[in-house]
Motif scaffolding. Structure first.
Motif, mmCIF file in Angstrom:
data_model
loop_
_atom_site.group_PDB
_atom_site.id
_atom_site.type_symbol
_atom_site.label_atom_id
_atom_site.label_comp_id
_atom_site.label_asym_id
_atom_site.label_seq_id
_atom_site.Cartn_x
_atom_site.Cartn_y
_atom_site.Cartn_z
ATOM 1 N N GLY A 162 -3.835 3.763 3.655
ATOM 2 C CA GLY A 162 -4.822 2.689 3.783
ATOM 3 C C GLY A 162 -4.323 1.323 3.352
ATOM 4 N N SER A 163 -3.013 1.113 3.340
ATOM 5 C CA SER A 163 -2.495 -0.213 2.929
ATOM 6 C C SER A 163 -2.927 -1.288 3.919
ATOM 7 C CB SER A 163 -0.973 -0.190 2.788
ATOM 8 O OG SER A 163 -0.346 -0.121 4.049
ATOM 9 N N GLU A 182 2.936 -5.421 10.060
ATOM 10 C CA GLU A 182 1.550 -4.912 10.112
ATOM 11 C C GLU A 182 0.657 -5.708 9.181
ATOM 12 O OE1 GLU A 182 1.991 -0.872 8.875
ATOM 13 O OE2 GLU A 182 2.806 -0.242 10.786
HETATM 14 C C1 GRF Z 1 0.902 2.257 9.826
HETATM 15 O O1 GRF Z 1 2.286 2.459 10.064
HETATM 16 C C2 GRF Z 1 0.239 1.976 11.128
HETATM 17 O O2 GRF Z 1 1.012 1.234 12.036
HETATM 18 C C3 GRF Z 1 0.043 3.355 11.663
HETATM 19 O O3 GRF Z 1 -0.254 4.177 10.546
HETATM 20 C C4 GRF Z 1 0.259 3.543 9.385
HETATM 21 C C5 GRF Z 1 -0.883 3.292 8.441
HETATM 22 O O4 GRF Z 1 -0.378 2.918 7.203
HETATM 23 N N1 GRF Z 1 -1.013 3.378 12.614
HETATM 24 P P1 GRF Z 1 -1.456 2.646 6.014
HETATM 25 O O5 GRF Z 1 -2.243 3.928 5.818
HETATM 26 O O6 GRF Z 1 -2.327 1.498 6.478
HETATM 27 O O7 GRF Z 1 -0.614 2.287 4.830
#
Ligand code: GRF
Length: 187
Positions: free
Chosen positions: A11-12, A173
């Motif tokens: 969930g980062s 991201e």
């Molecule tokens: C990220 O790599 C995103 O691109 C993919 O899943 C991962 C989620 O990471 N869809 P987080 O849980 O938000 O840290």
């Protein structure tokens, strides 16, 4: 405008989005949902004071329960941030062009069922690609096939491991996802 975020993992990205809109007058993250009782996003939701709903496969894929909850909460946009299940037709239809996903690669490369997280970066590494990146796209009934909204690239070097690639992609991201969401909602 009200946002719900679906996540299956740490969930980062969800945390970045919540923080980004913390002082917004017009956009707020009202609800987090996860299919994974062990997901890190649960702790993040608690810490950030955003309600979190844990659901199971049956209620997600076989009933209108989730759609009803989203609509009752007045949710306008559904953001997938590391959500690993296919979105059922009833949800896609309830939120036409309002469900947004982020994929940690440059679609159409490295997309489709099962291509998430580490598998993607392993494949990019195995192919000795000199670049990777992110794709933000609308969600339809098929994995990673909706219309592309935004892409950003990062350069890769010979010595990059899959974890190095993941780290470079995650920078993109965290930087771009909240901004792209804001532009979409305010458009
Ligand atoms: C990220 O790599 C995103 O691109 C993919 O899943 C991962 C989620 O990471 N869809 P987080 O849980 O938000 O840290």
């Amino acid at each position: 405008k009200r946002i719900a975020i679906l996540a299956s993992g740490s969930g980062s990205n969800a945390e970045k989005i919540i923080n980004y809109f913390e002082n917004s007058e017009s956009i707020q993250v009202d609800l987090l949902l996860t299919n994974n009782p062990q997901a890190g996003i649960i702790e993040r939701g608690r810490r950030l004071g955003v309600p979190i709903l844990i659901f199971d496969k049956k209620s997600f894929a076989k009933t209108d329960k989730i759609v009803e909850i989203l609509q009752k909460q007045g949710i306008d946009w559904v953001i997938l941030a590391g959500f690993l299940w296919l979105i059922p037709t009833n949800l896609v239809k309830a939120y036409p062009n309002k469900i947004i996903n982020i994929h940690p690669a440059l679609l159409p490369k490295y997309g489709g069922k099962g291509m998430w997280g580490h598998f993607v970066h392993e494949a990019v590494h195995a192919n000795k690609d000199t670049e990777s990146g992110i794709t933000i796209h609308y969600v339809n009934e098929n994995y990673d096939e909706g219309e592309v909204i935004f892409q950003a690239k990062c350069e890769l070097i010979e010595s990059d491991t899959p974890d190095d690639i993941a780290a470079k992609v995650q920078v993109l991201e965290h930087k771009h996802f909240p901004e792209v969401i804001e532009k979409l909602i305010l458009a």
